[in-house]
Design a protein around this motif. Structure first.
Motif, mmCIF file in Angstrom:
data_model
loop_
_atom_site.group_PDB
_atom_site.id
_atom_site.type_symbol
_atom_site.label_atom_id
_atom_site.label_comp_id
_atom_site.label_asym_id
_atom_site.label_seq_id
_atom_site.Cartn_x
_atom_site.Cartn_y
_atom_site.Cartn_z
ATOM 1 N N UNK A 52 62.628 84.769 29.661
ATOM 2 C CA UNK A 52 61.713 83.515 30.057
ATOM 3 C C UNK A 52 60.369 83.737 30.707
ATOM 4 N N UNK A 53 61.125 84.285 31.167
ATOM 5 C CA UNK A 53 59.773 85.317 32.999
ATOM 6 C C UNK A 53 59.468 86.042 31.897
ATOM 7 N N UNK A 54 59.342 87.228 31.180
ATOM 8 C CA UNK A 54 58.967 88.236 30.807
ATOM 9 C C UNK A 54 58.820 87.773 29.322
ATOM 10 N N UNK A 55 59.335 86.586 28.661
ATOM 11 C CA UNK A 55 58.273 86.559 27.450
ATOM 12 C C UNK A 55 57.144 85.394 27.755
ATOM 13 N N UNK A 56 57.243 85.136 28.787
ATOM 14 C CA UNK A 56 56.069 84.439 29.112
ATOM 15 C C UNK A 56 54.854 85.005 29.349
ATOM 16 N N UNK A 57 55.220 86.052 30.381
ATOM 17 C CA UNK A 57 53.842 86.896 30.651
ATOM 18 C C UNK A 57 53.574 88.083 30.077
ATOM 19 N N UNK A 58 54.462 88.287 29.107
ATOM 20 C CA UNK A 58 54.196 89.119 27.771
ATOM 21 C C UNK A 58 53.106 88.729 26.380
ATOM 22 N N UNK A 59 53.214 87.572 26.782
ATOM 23 C CA UNK A 59 52.197 86.315 25.618
ATOM 24 C C UNK A 59 50.938 86.469 26.709
ATOM 25 N N UNK A 60 50.524 85.574 27.677
ATOM 26 C CA UNK A 60 50.148 85.756 28.851
ATOM 27 C C UNK A 60 48.851 87.096 28.724
ATOM 28 N N UNK A 100 35.747 94.857 20.753
ATOM 29 C CA UNK A 100 36.535 93.862 20.724
ATOM 30 C C UNK A 100 37.478 93.096 20.104
ATOM 31 N N UNK A 101 36.276 92.835 18.716
ATOM 32 C CA UNK A 101 37.050 92.257 18.062
ATOM 33 C C UNK A 101 37.883 93.320 17.567
ATOM 34 N N UNK A 102 38.054 94.087 17.629
ATOM 35 C CA UNK A 102 38.897 95.371 16.651
ATOM 36 C C UNK A 102 40.076 95.378 17.645
ATOM 37 N N UNK A 103 39.639 95.788 18.792
ATOM 38 C CA UNK A 103 41.039 95.381 19.621
ATOM 39 C C UNK A 103 41.069 94.249 20.040
ATOM 40 N N UNK A 104 41.122 92.915 19.200
ATOM 41 C CA UNK A 104 42.151 91.367 19.464
ATOM 42 C C UNK A 104 43.020 91.553 18.495
ATOM 43 N N UNK A 149 48.345 89.829 27.270
ATOM 44 C CA UNK A 149 47.614 90.117 25.713
ATOM 45 C C UNK A 149 46.715 89.302 26.112
ATOM 46 N N UNK A 150 46.948 87.801 25.876
ATOM 47 C CA UNK A 150 45.227 86.908 26.635
ATOM 48 C C UNK A 150 44.368 87.230 27.096
ATOM 49 N N UNK A 151 45.591 87.599 28.761
ATOM 50 C CA UNK A 151 43.891 87.792 29.807
ATOM 51 C C UNK A 151 43.360 89.250 29.253
ATOM 52 N N UNK A 152 44.342 89.743 28.803
ATOM 53 C CA UNK A 152 43.415 91.283 28.516
ATOM 54 C C UNK A 152 41.966 90.793 27.601
ATOM 55 N N UNK A 153 42.060 90.457 26.771
ATOM 56 C CA UNK A 153 41.096 89.547 25.719
ATOM 57 C C UNK A 153 40.309 89.427 26.895
ATOM 58 N N UNK A 154 40.384 88.217 27.249
ATOM 59 C CA UNK A 154 39.183 87.390 28.174
ATOM 60 C C UNK A 154 38.768 88.278 28.672
ATOM 61 N N UNK A 155 39.283 89.026 29.692
ATOM 62 C CA UNK A 155 38.986 90.588 30.556
ATOM 63 C C UNK A 155 37.694 90.895 30.116
ATOM 64 N N UNK A 156 37.963 91.039 29.060
ATOM 65 C CA UNK A 156 37.198 92.356 27.784
ATOM 66 C C UNK A 156 35.658 91.629 27.502
#
Length: 317
Positions: A232-240, A281-285, A242-249
């Motif tokens: 459960x920890x790994x699943x939550x971290x994997x999902x989050x 960013x639209x390509x990477x998302x 991805x979103x943090x990478x997009x936010x940073x970009x």
């Protein structure tokens, strides 16, 4: 007289990096990225629409993000490519205003939506038992409506205001599309009041959402650390992640362009930031979200498997 009026009503877009030594290679690269972004975002929207397993709040918001990215990159690249291949660089006043309004609406909508996606992950991880209530289909629809209306309203203000500044001298825009900093550089009046308005708006639409996102993920990580299940920890971290990478970009380049005075950075720096935000960013998302999400990968494999089976059946008959 007609020719004079037409000349004073139009702008000249100098294009993407006018001093580039290899313009043919550059436009080929940009068009390749545009094709990848269009295919990736369209595929993601189609998968979320077709696969019942992806009919969840997180994927609904993700489909909205893909829709924004698809429209976002389409507001700038086709016009820039058309100007390059036809040799014409002019853009009318109304077309420039329309492009600026569309660009700002989609950019602001992405800021709001990324914040709502962080809230969705916060509720899913920190309040899983209340998730179906707090993120019901009705709530998701309200979120999407608020995103588009709020973004369009703010974009209208930031289109009308700078486009009404009196302009002096050359109307050459050192950019590949009509953007606020490029228009402000041509103004022959003091724009310090508007710079203040712009700064306040960036606090509301950039800094405040970014702070809320960081707060959401701080609470998420604290909750994840207390989880007993490694799966459960790994699943939550994997999902989050991805979103943090997009936010940073996205937020990184937007803060650089809009939270600093126009005079503090060059047109080339503006273009680099714009390329990162509106093209890269639209390509990477879709790649970031699909490659790191088992449900999306599974839906893609299922869809391609069906298409493969149909082709085999047709060839058999």
């Amino acid at each position: 007289m007609d020719q004079k009026n037409k000349t004073t009503a139009d702008f000249i877009l100098l294009g993407l990096f006018p001093g580039c030594r290899y313009p043919n290679l550059l436009i080929f690269l940009i068009l390749s990225i545009y094709a990848l972004a269009s295919a990736g975002n369209s595929t993601l929207i189609l998968l979320i629409w077709l696969d019942p397993r992806l009919h969840a709040p997180m994927y609904f918001l993700l489909s909205q993000l893909s829709l924004i990215d698809l429209a976002y990159i389409s507001t700038t690249v086709p016009k820039a490519a058309t100007n390059y291949f036809t040799g014409r660089q002019d853009i009318s006043f109304l077309a420039c205003a329309a492009q600026m309004f569309s660009f700002l609406t989609l950019g602001l909508a992405e800021c709001i939506l990324l914040t709502l996606m962080a809230y969705d992950r916060y509720v899913a991880v920190c309040h899983p038992l209340r998730y179906t209530i707090l993120m019901s289909p009705k709530v998701c629809l309200k979120m999407a409506t608020f995103t588009w209306i709020g973004a369009a309203g703010a974009a209208l203000v930031h289109t009308v205001y700078p486009m009404n500044f009196p302009l002096c001298g050359s109307r050459k825009i050192n950019h590949y599309f009509c953007e606020i900093p490029a228009i402000l550089r041509m103004s022959c009046v003091d724009t310090s009041v508007y710079e203040t308005v712009k700064f306040v708006s960036t606090i509301i639409f950039l800094l405040a959402p970014f702070t809320l996102i960081l707060t959401s993920y701080t609470l998420i990580f604290l909750t994840v650390l207390r989880m007993n299940s490694p799966k459960g920890r790994n699943k939550a971290l994997a999902t989050c992640s991805s979103h943090l990478t997009v936010v940073s970009l996205y937020f990184g380049q937007a803060m650089f362009i809009y939270m600093t005075p126009t005079s503090s950075h060059t047109p080339d720096q503006d273009q680099v930031g714009a390329v990162l935000g509106t093209i890269v960013t639209p390509m990477l998302n879709p790649l970031i979200y699909s490659l790191r999400n088992k449900e999306v990968v599974g839906a893609l494999q299922k869809c391609t498997g069906r298409c493969w089976d149909r082709d085999k059946a047709r060839s058999h008959w």
